[in-house]
Design an enzyme around this catalytic site. Structure first.
Site, mmCIF file in Angstrom:
data_model
loop_
_atom_site.group_PDB
_atom_site.id
_atom_site.type_symbol
_atom_site.label_atom_id
_atom_site.label_comp_id
_atom_site.label_asym_id
_atom_site.label_seq_id
_atom_site.Cartn_x
_atom_site.Cartn_y
_atom_site.Cartn_z
ATOM 1 N N GLU A 1 0.799 -1.234 0.000
ATOM 2 C CA GLU A 1 0.000 0.000 0.000
ATOM 3 C C GLU A 1 0.830 1.283 0.000
ATOM 4 O OE1 GLU A 1 -2.708 -0.648 3.293
ATOM 5 O OE2 GLU A 1 -3.847 -2.126 2.140
ATOM 6 N N ASP B 1 -11.935 -10.310 -1.691
ATOM 7 C CA ASP B 1 -13.212 -10.536 -1.004
ATOM 8 C C ASP B 1 -14.232 -9.562 -1.589
ATOM 9 O OD1 ASP B 1 -12.442 -8.162 0.368
ATOM 10 O OD2 ASP B 1 -12.072 -9.192 2.261
ATOM 11 N N ASN C 1 2.187 -4.497 -3.459
ATOM 12 C CA ASN C 1 0.794 -4.913 -3.270
ATOM 13 C C ASN C 1 -0.042 -3.669 -2.958
ATOM 14 O OD1 ASN C 1 -1.111 -7.128 -2.841
ATOM 15 N ND2 ASN C 1 -1.008 -6.659 -0.646
ATOM 16 N N GLU D 1 -5.864 -10.462 -2.322
ATOM 17 C CA GLU D 1 -6.693 -10.372 -1.111
ATOM 18 C C GLU D 1 -8.174 -10.312 -1.454
ATOM 19 O OE1 GLU D 1 -5.361 -7.274 1.574
ATOM 20 O OE2 GLU D 1 -3.245 -7.669 1.140
ATOM 21 N N HIS E 1 -10.167 -6.004 -2.769
ATOM 22 C CA HIS E 1 -11.255 -5.922 -1.788
ATOM 23 C C HIS E 1 -12.377 -5.166 -2.493
ATOM 24 C CE1 HIS E 1 -8.825 -7.493 1.450
ATOM 25 N NE2 HIS E 1 -7.868 -6.630 1.156
HETATM 26 C C1 XIL Z 1 -6.113 -6.908 7.647
HETATM 27 C C2 XIL Z 1 -6.446 -8.163 8.431
HETATM 28 O O1 XIL Z 1 -7.337 -8.941 7.653
HETATM 29 C C3 XIL Z 1 -7.094 -7.788 9.734
HETATM 30 O O2 XIL Z 1 -7.282 -8.947 10.556
HETATM 31 C C4 XIL Z 1 -6.235 -6.781 10.498
HETATM 32 O O3 XIL Z 1 -6.897 -6.352 11.660
HETATM 33 C C5 XIL Z 1 -5.911 -5.585 9.610
HETATM 34 O O4 XIL Z 1 -5.318 -6.032 8.398
HETATM 35 N N1 XIL Z 1 -4.830 -4.821 3.189
HETATM 36 C C6 XIL Z 1 -3.791 -5.633 3.599
HETATM 37 C C7 XIL Z 1 -4.015 -6.620 4.674
HETATM 38 O O5 XIL Z 1 -2.720 -5.608 2.983
HETATM 39 O O6 XIL Z 1 -2.857 -6.856 5.435
HETATM 40 C C8 XIL Z 1 -5.148 -6.209 5.572
HETATM 41 O O7 XIL Z 1 -5.381 -7.268 6.487
HETATM 42 C C9 XIL Z 1 -6.380 -5.880 4.761
HETATM 43 C C10 XIL Z 1 -6.110 -4.742 3.820
#
Ligand code: XIL
Length: 360
Positions: free
Chosen positions: A172, A280, A214, A278, A250
């Site tokens: 990020e 979802d 990422n 990631e 996401h």
């Molecule tokens: C999130 C986890 O899923 C949570 O359990 C934690 O509290 C915060 O981080 N982007 C990312 C991940 O790169 O590491 C994050 O994971 C979600 C967003």
């Protein structure tokens, strides 16, 4: 195993006893056996993915491996790649300066070994989930650079070398929206070269690992994905070891950008690989049947995007196993139902859609 490099600067805590590692390994085996024929039905996702050269993975949490039989069974049965959801972040791995704790990460590594799964590494350099000593340390550039290199060396080199096929070296780096780099401890102290420096350090630590930046919100063409494209191009021009772009994905239900394939193709054309890291798809609760069907179409279209990218897409990782363990409800109150398995770990339409997209 892991050897302390310098007893003067590092002391290592190994909280995981061999016994608990064995227990987890045995539980993993049981999970595999229990899953023969597959609890969820059909050919496991990771086997379907392998036919296309894709790693199909999930974010995993070692605490749940011990407590939750369904979680364990699905993780072992369906997924061929694990990403630590939290336990390989800096606050877990180096809670105090020079003091490393790999116990939780090693539990995951044992599970992965037992189940013949690969691991993505998440993450080396980020602005979140840093220990206080680092976040509040007010270090000057020289000291911060040393701290960064030591962490990368110890984690990606000494400890995990050879076990991680791809690292999210940088997580990020851009602001939430728009195309500017995110002000954070690294940028503020080291300037934008922190990105190249971290990638070079990771490459020195584990020359075989694929190294990624990422990011979220870069699925479609927008100011942020344009900025990522510029950054990636310039790093490649400078010969920096960057191999891939992690596209977090996401999403909100119905929100897969229409131009996702086209947008990602330009990164592939730079010679980079793409991983959906990631995935979802969250829904405003309670989720209706129609929304679950739209969600299934979203999962299908993300998997199809990866397939459309051919050899350039390395795989798809979903961010959790079932809705009961998803991060969404606690981070986005009112939203949920984001994963392919439900609160009781029963498969949802999204699971079937992933299977179908992969030819199952
Ligand atoms: C999130 C986890 O899923 C949570 O359990 C934690 O509290 C915060 O981080 N982007 C990312 C991940 O790169 O590491 C994050 O994971 C979600 C967003």
């Amino acid at each position: 195993m892991v050897k302390p490099r310098s007893p003067r600067t590092h002391s290592f805590r190994f909280l995981a006893t061999a016994g608990s590692a064995l227990l987890i390994a045995a539980l993993g085996l049981l999970a595999v056996r229990a899953a023969a024929g597959t609890a969820a039905g059909g050919v496991p996702l990771h086997e379907l993915g392998a036919e296309h050269g894709l790693h199909i993975g999930a974010a995993a949490n070692p605490a749940l491996l011990e407590d939750n039989r369904d979680y364990r069974a699905i993780l072992a049965e369906q997924y061929g790649s694990l990403t630590a959801e939290n336990v390989m972040k800096w606050d877990t791995l180096q809670p105090e300066r020079g003091v490393y704790d790999f116990s939780a990460a090693d539990t995951l590594r044992e599970f992965a070994r037992t189940n013949d799964q690969r691991m993505r590494g998440h993450t080396l350099i980020w602005h979140n989930q840093n220990p206080e000593w680092l976040a509040e340390g007010d270090f000057g550039p020289q000291e911060l650079r040393t701290i960064m290199r030591e962490h990368i060396d110890t984690v990606a080199g000494e400890h995990f070398k050879g076990d991680i096929y791809a690292w999210d070296v940088i997580n990020e780096p851009f602001r939430d929206s728009g195309g500017r780099l995110r002000p954070n401890l690294w940028l503020d102290t080291l300037g934008r070269s922190y990105i190249a420096e971290a990638l070079k350090a990771a490459h020195a630590a584990d020359p075989d690992a694929r190294l990624y930046i990422n990011e979220f919100g870069i699925e479609g063409r927008n100011a942020k994905s344009d900025a990522m494209y510029e950054l990636a191009s310039s790093l490649l021009d400078q010969g920096v070891p960057l191999h891939g772009i992690g596209v977090q994905s996401h999403m909100e239900v119905g929100g897969v950008p229409e131009d996702m394939t086209e947008n990602l193709r330009r990164f592939a054309e730079l010679g980079l690989e793409i991983t959906i890291t990631e995935l979802d798809v969250s829904i405003e609760m309670p989720a209706s049947g129609a929304e679950l069907r739209t969600q299934a179409a979203d999962y299908r279209s993300v998997v199809e995007t990866c397939l459309d990218l051919g050899d350039s897409c390395a795989g798809v990782t979903v961010w959790g196993v079932g809705d009961a363990d998803s991060w969404i409800p606690s981070w986005f109150p009112g939203r949920g139902a984001a994963l392919p398995f439900d609160e009781d770990y029963a498969p949802k339409p999204a699971f079937g859609a992933m299977q179908e997209a992969l030819g199952g």
